[in-house]
Design an enzyme around this catalytic site. Structure first.
Site, mmCIF file in Angstrom:
data_model
loop_
_atom_site.group_PDB
_atom_site.id
_atom_site.type_symbol
_atom_site.label_atom_id
_atom_site.label_comp_id
_atom_site.label_asym_id
_atom_site.label_seq_id
_atom_site.Cartn_x
_atom_site.Cartn_y
_atom_site.Cartn_z
ATOM 1 N N ASP A 57 6.170 3.965 4.964
ATOM 2 C CA ASP A 57 6.972 2.900 5.575
ATOM 3 C C ASP A 57 6.822 1.593 4.802
ATOM 4 O O ASP A 57 7.357 0.569 5.181
ATOM 5 C CB ASP A 57 6.629 2.722 7.063
ATOM 6 C CG ASP A 57 5.162 2.434 7.305
ATOM 7 O OD1 ASP A 57 4.332 2.916 6.513
ATOM 8 O OD2 ASP A 57 4.835 1.732 8.279
ATOM 9 N N HIS A 58 6.070 1.639 3.682
ATOM 10 C CA HIS A 58 5.958 0.460 2.817
ATOM 11 C C HIS A 58 6.446 0.713 1.397
ATOM 12 O O HIS A 58 6.749 -0.211 0.671
ATOM 13 C CB HIS A 58 4.515 -0.054 2.800
ATOM 14 C CG HIS A 58 4.093 -0.625 4.114
ATOM 15 N ND1 HIS A 58 4.088 -1.969 4.379
ATOM 16 C CD2 HIS A 58 3.712 -0.022 5.265
ATOM 17 C CE1 HIS A 58 3.710 -2.173 5.631
ATOM 18 N NE2 HIS A 58 3.476 -1.008 6.181
ATOM 19 N N HIS A 114 1.513 3.762 2.098
ATOM 20 C CA HIS A 114 2.204 4.380 3.233
ATOM 21 C C HIS A 114 3.714 4.336 3.023
ATOM 22 O O HIS A 114 4.246 3.365 2.510
ATOM 23 C CB HIS A 114 1.830 3.670 4.536
ATOM 24 C CG HIS A 114 0.519 4.146 5.091
ATOM 25 N ND1 HIS A 114 -0.204 3.422 5.993
ATOM 26 C CD2 HIS A 114 -0.188 5.278 4.854
ATOM 27 C CE1 HIS A 114 -1.317 4.090 6.292
ATOM 28 N NE2 HIS A 114 -1.325 5.215 5.606
ATOM 29 N N HIS A 122 -6.862 -1.570 4.865
ATOM 30 C CA HIS A 122 -6.090 -0.664 5.717
ATOM 31 C C HIS A 122 -6.171 0.798 5.256
ATOM 32 O O HIS A 122 -6.482 1.696 6.034
ATOM 33 C CB HIS A 122 -4.654 -1.175 5.733
ATOM 34 C CG HIS A 122 -3.674 -0.294 6.401
ATOM 35 N ND1 HIS A 122 -3.723 -0.034 7.742
ATOM 36 C CD2 HIS A 122 -2.614 0.393 5.913
ATOM 37 C CE1 HIS A 122 -2.715 0.772 8.058
ATOM 38 N NE2 HIS A 122 -2.047 1.041 6.968
ATOM 39 N N LYS A 142 -12.096 -45.491 -12.788
ATOM 40 C CA LYS A 142 -13.442 -46.024 -12.981
ATOM 41 C C LYS A 142 -13.526 -47.428 -12.406
ATOM 42 O O LYS A 142 -14.507 -47.778 -11.762
ATOM 43 C CB LYS A 142 -13.805 -46.021 -14.466
ATOM 44 C CG LYS A 142 -14.281 -44.638 -14.874
ATOM 45 C CD LYS A 142 -14.744 -44.579 -16.294
ATOM 46 C CE LYS A 142 -15.152 -43.146 -16.629
ATOM 47 N NZ LYS A 142 -15.064 -42.861 -18.052
ATOM 48 N N HIS A 163 6.405 -6.417 11.366
ATOM 49 C CA HIS A 163 5.730 -5.147 11.554
ATOM 50 C C HIS A 163 5.068 -5.113 12.938
ATOM 51 O O HIS A 163 3.850 -4.956 13.074
ATOM 52 C CB HIS A 163 4.678 -4.972 10.445
ATOM 53 C CG HIS A 163 4.279 -3.542 10.231
ATOM 54 N ND1 HIS A 163 3.368 -2.908 11.013
ATOM 55 C CD2 HIS A 163 4.662 -2.643 9.301
ATOM 56 C CE1 HIS A 163 3.200 -1.668 10.586
ATOM 57 N NE2 HIS A 163 3.978 -1.480 9.547
ATOM 58 N N ASP A 168 -0.299 -4.209 5.591
ATOM 59 C CA ASP A 168 -1.114 -3.817 6.741
ATOM 60 C C ASP A 168 -2.561 -4.076 6.383
ATOM 61 O O ASP A 168 -2.960 -3.840 5.247
ATOM 62 C CB ASP A 168 -0.904 -2.329 7.051
ATOM 63 C CG ASP A 168 0.507 -2.074 7.568
ATOM 64 O OD1 ASP A 168 1.249 -3.055 7.756
ATOM 65 O OD2 ASP A 168 0.861 -0.893 7.765
ATOM 66 N N HIS A 215 0.838 -1.196 0.000
ATOM 67 C CA HIS A 215 0.000 0.000 0.000
ATOM 68 C C HIS A 215 0.876 1.250 0.000
ATOM 69 O O HIS A 215 2.088 1.168 0.068
ATOM 70 C CB HIS A 215 -0.995 -0.001 1.153
ATOM 71 C CG HIS A 215 -0.361 0.011 2.519
ATOM 72 N ND1 HIS A 215 0.165 -1.120 3.087
ATOM 73 C CD2 HIS A 215 -0.188 1.002 3.412
ATOM 74 C CE1 HIS A 215 0.642 -0.812 4.290
ATOM 75 N NE2 HIS A 215 0.437 0.470 4.499
ATOM 76 N N GLU A 266 1.332 -8.777 9.480
ATOM 77 C CA GLU A 266 1.727 -7.682 10.362
ATOM 78 C C GLU A 266 1.197 -7.990 11.743
ATOM 79 O O GLU A 266 0.274 -8.795 11.913
ATOM 80 C CB GLU A 266 1.129 -6.365 9.856
ATOM 81 C CG GLU A 266 -0.379 -6.329 9.896
ATOM 82 C CD GLU A 266 -0.938 -5.044 10.471
ATOM 83 O OE1 GLU A 266 -0.245 -4.432 11.298
ATOM 84 O OE2 GLU A 266 -2.050 -4.663 10.097
#
Lengths: 596, 665
Positions: A72-73, A70, A157, A462, A414, A178, A68, A203
């Site tokens: 920190d990612h 953010h 998130h 079979k 995390h 997250d 995502h 996380e």
């Protein structure tokens, strides 16, 4: 290669600078490429020299996945692609691709223009980096190359946050980024199907918290804000431009409307309108309610919330201000904090997690004085409130996700070490699976059982179905196939023995053994056979035993009882391939005879 | 594998494929041609329509037929609520369907007929735009037709269906009118749509563990998809409503369709003679000329799809022609939702439109047109706000393209007598002369500019050549005409070298590959144990005695395997067989041979026995007698039967001896 190797370069027993290296089946994948907000030196970026001390990094990494927007990612992504020189594929969702460059640019401005740092990536580098990104949609299965497949799941998130399922051959891993397991005012809850990965990397920010109900938290927040502004105080809410900010705006907007309040509410950023536009464009990523009503009313058109101007800082009287960034580490929110902190009637509400080293972290830990680089000391007299509004899964949510996807192993990232320790215990006890929590730079190796695909001939299946009367499968009863495993051109197939013979044009030679056991028993042969059947059924639990008159068959071993007088002949007959079972039954009967 | 065809209209397809014991419905299109036989349903009462003369066939005096038929300019129409022609329900029991896969929103209009009140218990899969826009189409239809009281069967004209033989053409040629049905109620639309599960492009959907279904972009409209069905060995591609032209949706994904065992082709263009680009140009020209002359332009359209392109192109063209002041109206119960939704489907549009979202701007210009006041929308013509701001000349987009219900009926009635006005047909579903028939005599200008972006026949033939399927299945409309019809006018058809199966309504054809094996998984431990036992397969030439040193490594290796079967969620696993209760006694035995080939040579068998220490063998014809061990060995060409008195050591010795004489694994 049945091992999965995981090495966190960031986010190992730590929050911030998420960057996890994953290798399986000969592929190396980087999960997130974040920066640490608490550092100003080279420690803010992951240690890429770990991957390759020098020389090109591209050949060492098959792809980079960003969960995502953010920082920190994704904060170190331009550094990696433009300054280190990674040229391989990068994957993220459409909203992340749209919003990440804006946040990166914001951060770059703070770092370069306010703090005057050089040796940082430029605006152009951010643009070039984002150009290299491949955008993915939810649930789309993307083949990175012939063997590596990835698939995104909704994580809730922030707008566009995704969990990623990664598969190489028969091994699979889920990385959650997250996520949030409870829907909030603008986003839905994370969802994943029962994909049974070999490993779940989750996380664990709120590993020990079980948050009280959403409503209580919201009421609490509104009450505190209302009380403060009633007394003429100023409320500062440091937020990130996108994400939590929108939820709190919706919350305040509806409260102001309902209570008919007139205190000014400001959102301090030119980005507001643009940010809300992104929410409008990607409304398919918000929750059900907003998606349903957006045609009639756009939740992101706020009546009570006005844009903020710097000159308002000195304005007298009550007000509520949303200002970026969220951890009070730089920028406008820090400026406002410096001005308002020394007054008791004011309040700062930290609606999210703060990384160690930031001002936000210091004041949350009760610091009454904060010192800045230029020896400036600010006294903190204002009320400091922490409300966990940041949309991470709590312990309950993490356990729920594990239950949803049924992983064979769990790895925590995390989060803080002690809290992880607690959750690790809980997971291992409750789910009886292994749980790992490597520190940064520490490699965890997880061994996974592999399975080999085989083509089973329908004729064999079979015949098997006929033998068991096409009964539905019963886990208590064994159903056994006898076949010939053929290896041809590196492909495995399981064929009927006669089928193999036909195929290669040879004749089978069947060898059959028949042995006789004499048994002293009165009554008819049928009676004796029934006795024997009861004995066999007891010893060979789960095997198919049928009886017709004096003939018993245990799968393909035949037993026949003959003679009407007191001594019976029991014939046991089996083909060579049933030697194990045949000799076992023969031995059993012989011991019975000797015993009697 | 069997393919059933339930629809007579190849552009509104409905197939059922039986594949791995599953019944999979591919699309459920609703043929609406039947509505052209009915009188229009005006939204406001029309005196002209009400005063049309009754029609009675000559020499027929049937009081039940009274008032069912009306005549207009020499054409006979049924005066009743219009009826539709749903897919055939006698061939396949809908309650037995496992899944319905929908390719695009034009091919799902019969969904409530299939899923409601039929005992249907399966899953329906469609992409998100298909569901949303399909919902608009269905709701719009249901509102217009059912709003007029048309979902029940009360008061329906049905006597005429018994009298087809005395009715004039085209009514006399109506196809099976007794199977025509009135439209579903809004409630059953909602129920049917609530069954749909949303999928994304390239998402692998697991169908009861037996196969994967994947929707891949088809380039025809927002969210339109071709479906790829894949099991471990087989691949079936269903190509319906595809386009290789560049318009607003995501372009077609051809790579995913390549190399299928069976390719099913449906919903090609309905107007192969008209180039969509030229038609769009013509439309702009006709509109400009009409507007310059002070007339209004009416476009009977569906509430989505080509409408978006029309708005974009026409507004740009009017700008260029100095007609910026001319308002454009979209009138539909779902107009607001349709226009709003198109702008949030960023992940489904072409790359060019997608780039706008990153700015962030709306992918389509109509939001900007609406903000500037040039584009207005209304739910109904009689909305107060709409009537107040309605200005002429103008361009009105509204439904329904058949001109049998919806706002368009009223506007045609209103403008029919003024030659300054124009009606421009763009939707290809209905022949425009028939659509206009109940409005004759007509003075307003009528233009036919059908825009159908689906594949035309040469594009489709080229696509088939490129995709190289092993087999092709086609509705009979697309197949070459049969040989004995060659004297009739040649018609466009698919030309291909690929073996082709032709299906027509109501028919079932066997096609695709015959399955011979199923995919299972073997745990590595079992595979390793088997690999250790694996031996090269004997060839017929070397059956007599294996000489491994002389022969080169053969391609085929064999290992006998006993495993227990575990079947869960249609997935097959081979597990280690359960051990015997007293496993200790015979484990050493696992190493010896299990399966033998060829014939046993008695002499070498006796020698082998001697090597095992059994020397008293007496040969009597085909029987080897070992008196001391109380054992008889009966040797035949393909079998050996050993009667022994149960001493395990003797038996093992015999087995070793036999193994020494016979090729085995």
């Amino acid at each position: 290669m049945p091992d999965i190797k995981i090495t966190p370069l960031g986010a190992g027993q730590d929050v911030g600078r998420s960057c996890i290296l994953l290798s399986m089946g000969g592929k190396n994948i980087m999960l997130d490429c974040g920066m640490h907000m608490g550092y100003n030196d080279e420690r803010r970026f992951p240690d890429f020299t770990y991957i390759v001390p020098e020389g090109p990094i591209t050949s060492q990494i098959d792809c980079v996945i960003i969960s995502h927007f953010h920082l920190d990612h994704c904060g170190a992504l331009p550094y990696m692609s433009e300054m280190i020189g990674y040229t391989g594929p990068i994957y993220m969702t459409h909203p992340t691709k749209a919003i990440a460059p804006i946040l990166l640019e914001d951060m770059r401005k703070v770092v370069v223009e306010r703090k005057g740092e050089s040796n940082f990536f430029t605006s152009q580098m951010i643009k070039d980096c984002i150009k290299k990104v491949t955008a993915v949609t939810l649930h789309q299965s993307v083949m990175v190359d012939n063997e590596l497949e990835i698939k995104a799941y909704y994580a809730g998130h922030v707008l566009g946050a995704a969990m990623f399922w990664i598969r190489v051959g028969s091994q699979s891993v889920v990385y959650t980024g997250d996520y949030n397991m409870t829907p909030d005012r603008h986003l839905g809850a994370a969802w994943i199907d029962k994909c049974r990965p070999d490993l779940l990397i989750t996380e664990s920010t709120y590993a020990t918290t079980i948050r009280d109900s959403k409503r209580c938290r919201e009421r609490d927040f509104l009450k505190k804000v209302h009380e403060c502004v009633e007394k003429g105080g100023k409320v500062l809410i440091p937020v990130f431009a996108l994400g939590r900010a929108q939820e709190l705006c919706i919350l305040l907007e509806t409260y102001w409307e309902r209570m008919n309040l007139k205190y000014p509410v400001y959102f301090a950023l030119g980005l507001t309108e643009k940010a809300n536009n992104y929410y409008k464009m990607f409304i398919t990523w918000t929750n059900q309610k907003i998606r349903k009503t957006f045609v009639q009313r756009n939740m992101f058109d706020f009546k009570h919330i006005k844009p903020f101007d710097k000159t308002y800082i000195e304005n007298p009287g009550a007000m509520v201000v949303f200002a970026t960034p969220g951890m009070l580490h730089a920028g406008l929110s820090l400026n406002i904090f410096k001005k308002w902190a020394p007054y008791e009637q004011n309040m700062v509400i930290m609606p999210g997690f703060c990384v160690q080293g930031t001002v936000g972290h210091k004041i949350l830990n009760g610091a009454k004085k904060v010192e800045f680089e230029n020896r400036q000391v600010v006294e903190v007299k204002m009320a400091v409130e922490y409300m966990s509004f940041s949309a991470h899964a709590d312990a309950k949510g993490i356990m729920q996700l594990i239950q949803y996807c049924e992983p064979k192993n769990v790895l925590l990232v995390h989060g803080e070490a002690q809290k992880m320790e607690f959750l690790k215990d809980k997971i291992e006890k409750e789910f009886k699976i292994n749980c790992y929590m490597p520190a940064n730079g520490e490699t965890t190796i997880i061994n996974t059982p592999t399975k080999v695909p085989v083509d089973v001939s329908l004729r064999l299946l079979k015949a098997e179905a006929v033998r068991y009367n096409a009964l539905p499968p019963d886990p208590k009863r064994r159903r056994v196939v006898n076949g010939m495993l053929c290896v041809k051109d590196n492909r495995l197939s399981l064929l009927d023995i006669d089928e193999v013979c036909d195929e290669i044009g040879i004749n089978r030679h069947v060898i059959r053994f028949t042995s006789t056991v004499r048994f002293d028993d009165t009554g008819s042969a049928v009676k004796t056979a029934e006795k024997l059947k009861a004995l066999l059924a007891e010893k060979l639990e789960g095997w198919t035993i049928t009886i017709s008159e004096a003939n018993i068959s245990v799968e393909s071993v035949l037993i026949k009882v003959e003679g009407e007088d007191n001594t019976k002949s029991i014939y046991v007959s089996w083909t060579n391939q049933d030697e194990d079972l045949g000799s076992y039954i023969l031995g059993l009967l012989q011991s019975v005879v000797q015993g009697s | 594998m069997k393919l059933y065809c339930l629809s007579s209209d190849a552009s509104k397809p409905c197939f059922v494929l039986s594949f791995r014991e599953l019944l999979i419905m591919l699309d459920c299109g609703l043929s609406a041609h039947s509505v052209l036989n009915f009188l229009p349903l005006p939204p406001v009462p029309s005196t002209r329509l009400a005063s049309l003369p009754n029609y009675t066939p000559p020499h027929v005096n049937d009081p039940l037929l009274e008032g069912e038929l009306k005549e207009c300019c020499g054409r006979v129409f049924v005066d009743s609520i219009p009826e539709f022609c749903p897919p055939l329900d006698k061939v396949v029991d809908f309650s037995q369907l496992d899944v319905i896969l929908i390719s695009n929103y034009t091919c799902m209009m019969a969904l409530p007929f299939i899923t409601e009140d039929t005992g249907f218990k399966g899953q329906v899969y469609a992409t998100e735009p298909t569901l949303q826009i399909g919902r608009f189409y269905l709701e719009e239809l249901a509102e217009w037709v059912s709003g007029a009281g048309g979902s029940g069967n009360a008061g329906a004209a049905k006597r005429w269906k018994e009298m087809l033989h005395v009715l004039p053409s085209p009514l006399a040629l109506a196809a099976r009118p007794r199977s025509w049905r009135r439209l579903f109620s809004p409630a059953s639309v909602a129920r049917a749509l609530s069954r749909v599960r949303v999928v994304g492009y390239d998402e692998r959907v697991d169908i009861y563990g037996a196969l994967d279904a994947t929707a891949v972009s088809s380039g025809f409209c927002l969210g339109s998809a071709n479906w790829v069905l894949r099991s471990a060995r087989e691949k079936v591609a269903y190509v319906s409503g595809s386009s290789t032209l560049t318009t607003h949706p995501r372009p077609i994904n051809q790579a995913a369709l390549r190399g299928a065992d069976l390719l099913i082709l449906a919903a090609l263009t309905q107007t192969p003679a008209h180039n969509p680009d030229h038609m769009l140009g013509d439309l702009c020209v006709h509109a400009t000329v009409t507007l310059r002359g002070g007339g209004c332009v009416l476009c009977p359209v569906y509430p989505s799809g080509v409408l978006y392109d029309l708005l974009e192109c026409l507004s740009a063209h009017l700008d260029g022609a100095g007609l910026q002041h001319v308002p454009m109206y979209v009138v539909s119960p779902v107009a607001d939702s349709s226009l709003a939704y198109s702008n949030i489907l960023a992940e489904w549009v072409s790359v060019g439109k997608q780039a706008k979202v990153y700015l962030p701007e709306e992918p389509f210009p109509h939001a900007a047109l609406a903000r500037a006041g040039r584009l207005r929308h209304a739910k109904h013509l009689h909305d107060d706000a709409f009537s107040a701001e309605f200005r002429q000349p103008c361009v009105v987009f509204c439904g329904h393209p058949s001109l049998r219900f919806g706002a368009a009926v009223h506007l045609v009635e209103l403008w029919a007598n003024n030659p300054a006005h124009a009606i421009i047909f763009t939707e290809p579903d209905f022949p425009h002369t028939e659509a206009l028939a109940p409005f004759q005599p007509l003075s307003m200008k009528a233009f036919h500019c059908p825009i159908d972006t689906s594949l035309n026949y040469s594009q489709a033939s080229k696509l088939v050549r490129e995709l190289r399927p092993k087999e092709l299945a086609l509705p009979d409309q697309y197949a070459p005409p049969p040989a004995h019809h060659q004297h009739t006018a040649p018609r466009a058809h698919i030309t291909t070298e690929v073996p082709t199966v032709v299906v027509r309504r109501g028919a079932a054809r066997t096609c695709g590959v015959r399955r011979r094996s199923a995919r299972a998984h073997l745990p590595a431990s079992l595979a390793a144990a088997a690999a250790a036992r694996a031996a090269p397969a004997p060839t017929p030439a070397t059956t007599a005695r294996p000489s491994p040193a002389a022969t080169p490594a053969p391609a085929l290796r064999l290992a006998p395997l006993t495993a227990s079967l575990a079947l869960r969620d249609n997935r097959l696993d081979l597990l280690p067989p359960p051990p015997l209760p007293a496993a200790g006694t015979s484990t050493a035995d696992a190493e010896t041979a299990r399966v033998h080939w060829g014939a046993l040579d008695v002499e070498s068998f006796v020698l082998a026995l001697a090597r095992e220490g059994i020397t008293e063998a007496r040969v009597e014809g085909d029987i080897v007698h070992l008196p001391r061990h109380d054992t008889l060995v009966q040797i035949e060409r393909h079998a050996t039967h050993v009667f022994c008195e149960g001493r395990a050591d003797v038996r093992q010795a015999l087995r070793r001896a036999l193994a020494a004489c016979l090729p085995h694994v």
